[in-house]
Design a protein around this motif. Structure first.
Motif, PDB file in Angstrom:
ATOM      1  N   GLN A 100      24.079  -6.065   1.234  1.00 38.34           N
ATOM      2  CA  GLN A 100      24.591  -7.325   1.778  1.00 38.34           C
ATOM      3  C   GLN A 100      24.718  -7.243   3.292  1.00 38.34           C
ATOM      4  N   PHE A 101      25.048  -6.080   3.840  1.00 34.40           N
ATOM      5  CA  PHE A 101      25.149  -5.920   5.283  1.00 34.40           C
ATOM      6  C   PHE A 101      23.799  -6.125   5.947  1.00 34.40           C
ATOM      7  N   VAL A 102      22.750  -5.566   5.292  1.00 38.25           N
ATOM      8  CA  VAL A 102      21.399  -5.703   5.852  1.00 38.25           C
ATOM      9  C   VAL A 102      20.962  -7.156   5.809  1.00 38.25           C
ATOM     10  N   VAL A 103      21.179  -7.807   4.668  1.00 39.97           N
ATOM     11  CA  VAL A 103      20.786  -9.211   4.532  1.00 39.97           C
ATOM     12  C   VAL A 103      21.541 -10.065   5.545  1.00 39.97           C
ATOM     13  N   ASN A 104      22.820  -9.822   5.687  1.00 42.16           N
ATOM     14  CA  ASN A 104      23.617 -10.612   6.630  1.00 42.16           C
ATOM     15  C   ASN A 104      23.150 -10.397   8.062  1.00 42.16           C
ATOM     16  N   TYR A 105      22.712  -9.185   8.384  1.00 42.83           N
ATOM     17  CA  TYR A 105      22.252  -8.909   9.748  1.00 42.83           C
ATOM     18  C   TYR A 105      21.014  -9.730  10.075  1.00 42.83           C
ATOM     19  N   PHE A 106      20.036  -9.710   9.163  1.00 40.54           N
ATOM     20  CA  PHE A 106      18.805 -10.457   9.429  1.00 40.54           C
ATOM     21  C   PHE A 106      19.049 -11.970   9.385  1.00 40.54           C
TER      22      PHE A 106
END
Length: 603
Positions: A100-106
């Motif tokens: 979720q952190f990666v998705v939120n970053y992009f």
């Protein structure tokens, strides 16, 4: 009082003199007023045209600037990629924290790039998308401000109720950026709610624009004029002087129609106040133009005023002299005629001729005197006839009083011989005759009416072999209430005639107060009536046709049952109500409801 008596009434000639003065002064006042109005009209039009032209240019610029903010807001709300990301952020709980952190970053990077791209060159628009969980997307570095501070703003609570795609105009407020707070800068901000299909808000869109981009179009504050932008409550949203922003415009209540400027006084100097309402919101552009500076450019010719005054003076003076000669003579004739009539000479006549108003007034005055003499003669004849009628009435009263005195003498003689029963009967007859003959008063106390009924029953029981028992139950508080004379006796007489035929029984009278109304219930234990017979009686009591001849054939008072109900309806109108109830072999009950206002008509 003595000083007031010495003041004489103003004569007609004096009134005409006053009128002449007014007629002489009126042209001068009219001339000056028209001249001043023309001058003010030219001055105002000249200044208004210039100010309105400036306001129109400002209006177009501000509307164009705010439309860009609305465009940004609409673009974000209808952009499918941005909406997909924030809606997925709101719904997606399936990923683990690292994914979720990666998705939120992009996703944050995508939205930030879009927000940077839709900002117009040279007009830095601050955009913030704030979700309910605190997640924020913005084209501003979050090192300069904390997006979650919007939750604490007083206007934030107003966003939830507004519909989707509707814009909430926050107005001007201090900048929320750290770098702007020390410089005292302001933002103009709008906000929208982002709602789900169930109308539940899950995000908020805040778009801000620097106030300087609007105030830049205002001329710098100087001694000539002043421009500002207000909201619908009179709060200053934009002004070249930053210290004025957020304050209330002191002359907001003086704002009138856009085409009708008003004059206000600021520091002992007059200003023309103009305004223009923007088409995109309830904002108002205001311009203050010095009045003296505007009129200094115009110097109209005033010499014609004196010529017009002299011309009007001569014309009105000639007209006044002609009118005075024309009206004075007939008016003086009327004045002499009034004095003669006041002195008692009704034979005096004005003999004024003519078809104008004064001629008709004189003729009408003479005709009025003729009618007054005729009326005096007629009144004299009527008064003579009235005195004769009063004498006849006094003579007619001798016989009833003689009869009462004789009956009282007989009663005393019988009582002295020990015959108490017959003495009581004669006493009842005497009282009943006195109440029947003496009809001077239309109203009578309830207890007196009941006493009359009691005397009547004593006499009726004396005539019949089967006596009728009467039960009286009257509440003390209604005993002295005034009711129309001969209301109960005809009803009870009707019960005796139709309810009892050669057999005994009882009649009850109940009187009580209910909600400012007097309820009188008369019930008997007679033979009663069938439903058809009861309906016929009700129709007879409510019909318009009179049955006076039938009612006078019998009865003590000559007043029948129908007459009683008609009198009560005439006296109390719609406030009078009655009820009839009867069953064969069980008797009849009549209930009367009248207002508790003695002797007053309610129709």
């Amino acid at each position: 009082m003595k000083r007031a008596d010495k003041i004489r009434p103003v004569s007609l000639r004096y009134k005409l003199i006053i009128s002449s003065i007014l007629c002489l002064l009126l042209p001068a006042a009219i001339t000056l007023t028209v001249s001043n109005l023309n001058t003010k009209s030219v001055v105002k039009q000249h200044a208004v045209d210039n100010a309105l032209g400036t306001l129109e240019v400002m209006d177009r610029y501000i509307v164009n600037t705010v439309n860009k903010m609305l465009y940004v807001s609409n673009f974000i709300q209808f952009d499918s990629e941005i909406q997909s990301i924030i809606r997925g952020k709101w719904n997606d709980n399936r990923l683990n924290s690292e994914e979720q952190f990666v998705v939120n970053y992009f996703n944050t990077k995508k939205i930030t790039e879009k927000l940077d791209n839709i900002s117009f060159p040279g007009e830095k628009t601050r955009i913030t998308i704030l979700l309910k969980d605190g997640t924020a997307y913005s084209n501003i570095s979050q090192l300069d401000y904390d997006p979650q501070h919007f939750f604490q703003e007083p206007w934030f609570k107003q966003l939830a109720p507004i519909p989707s795609f509707s814009t909430y105009w926050i107005g001007t407020h201090p900048s929320y950026l750290a770098e702007d707070k020390d410089e005292g800068r302001y933002f103009i901000t709008i906000a929208n709610t982002i709602k789900s299909f169930s109308s539940e808000p899950y995000g908020y869109l805040i778009v801000s624009l620097s106030e300087e981009q609007i105030s830049a179009i205002f001329p710098e504050n100087n001694t000539n004029n002043e421009h500002m932008l207000l909201d619908s409550k009179g709060t200053i949203l934009s002004h070249p002087d930053k210290s004025r922003i957020g304050q209330s415009f002191l002359h907001f209540d003086k704002l009138e129609d856009e085409s009708s400027p008003s004059i206000i006084k600021v520091d002992k100097e007059d200003y023309m106040l103009l305004n223009r309402k923007l088409s995109i919101s309830d904002w108002i552009l205001v311009s203050m133009v010095p009045y003296q500076e505007a009129i200094s450019q115009i110097n109209t010719v005033q010499g014609t005023n004196f010529i017009l005054q002299g011309l009007f003076f001569a014309v009105f003076l000639l007209i006044l002299v002609a009118l005075m000669r024309q009206f004075t003579k007939p008016v003086f004739k009327l004045s002499r005629a009034v004095s003669q009539v006041e002195a008692g000479n009704l034979q005096f006549r004005t003999h004024i001729q003519g078809d104008d108003e004064l001629g008709r007034l004189g003729q009408s005055f003479d005709q009025m005197l003729d009618r007054i003499e005729d009326m005096i003669q007629q009144i004299t004849l009527e008064q003579t006839g009235k005195r004769k009628a009063e004498l006849e009435m006094l003579q007619a009263q001798i016989n009833p009083h003689f009869l009462f005195n004789v009956l009282n003498s007989i009663r005393l003689r019988i009582k002295l011989k020990g015959d108490e029963e017959n003495a009581a009967l004669i006493s009842s007859l005497s009282s009943l005759l006195r109440m029947t003959i003496n009809r001077n008063n239309e109203f009578i106390a309830l207890h007196e009416e009941v006493e009359t009924v009691a005397h009547y029953f004593k006499l009726m029981n004396f005539r019949t072999s089967e006596p009728i028992t009467i039960h009286i139950n009257i509440e003390p508080e209604v005993a002295s209430v005034d009711i129309p004379r001969f209301v109960l006796q005809p009803i009870l007489e009707n019960s005796l005639i139709h309810g009892f035929r050669d057999y005994s029984g009882s009649i009850s009278i109940l009187a009580q107060k209910q909600d400012e109304h007097l309820f009188i219930q008369i019930g008997d234990t007679g033979r009663g009536m069938e439903a058809k017979e009861l309906a016929q009686l009700h129709g007879h009591l409510t019909s318009i046709e009179s049955s006076r001849k039938e009612e006078l054939k019998r009865g003590l008072s000559g007043i029948g049952l129908k007459n009683v109900f008609e009198r009560l309806r005439l006296i109390y109108g719609e406030h009078f109500h009655y009820q009839l109830a009867s069953k064969p072999g069980q008797g009849t009950v009549i209930t009367l409801e009248i207002p508790l206002k003695s002797g007053e008509k309610h129709a």
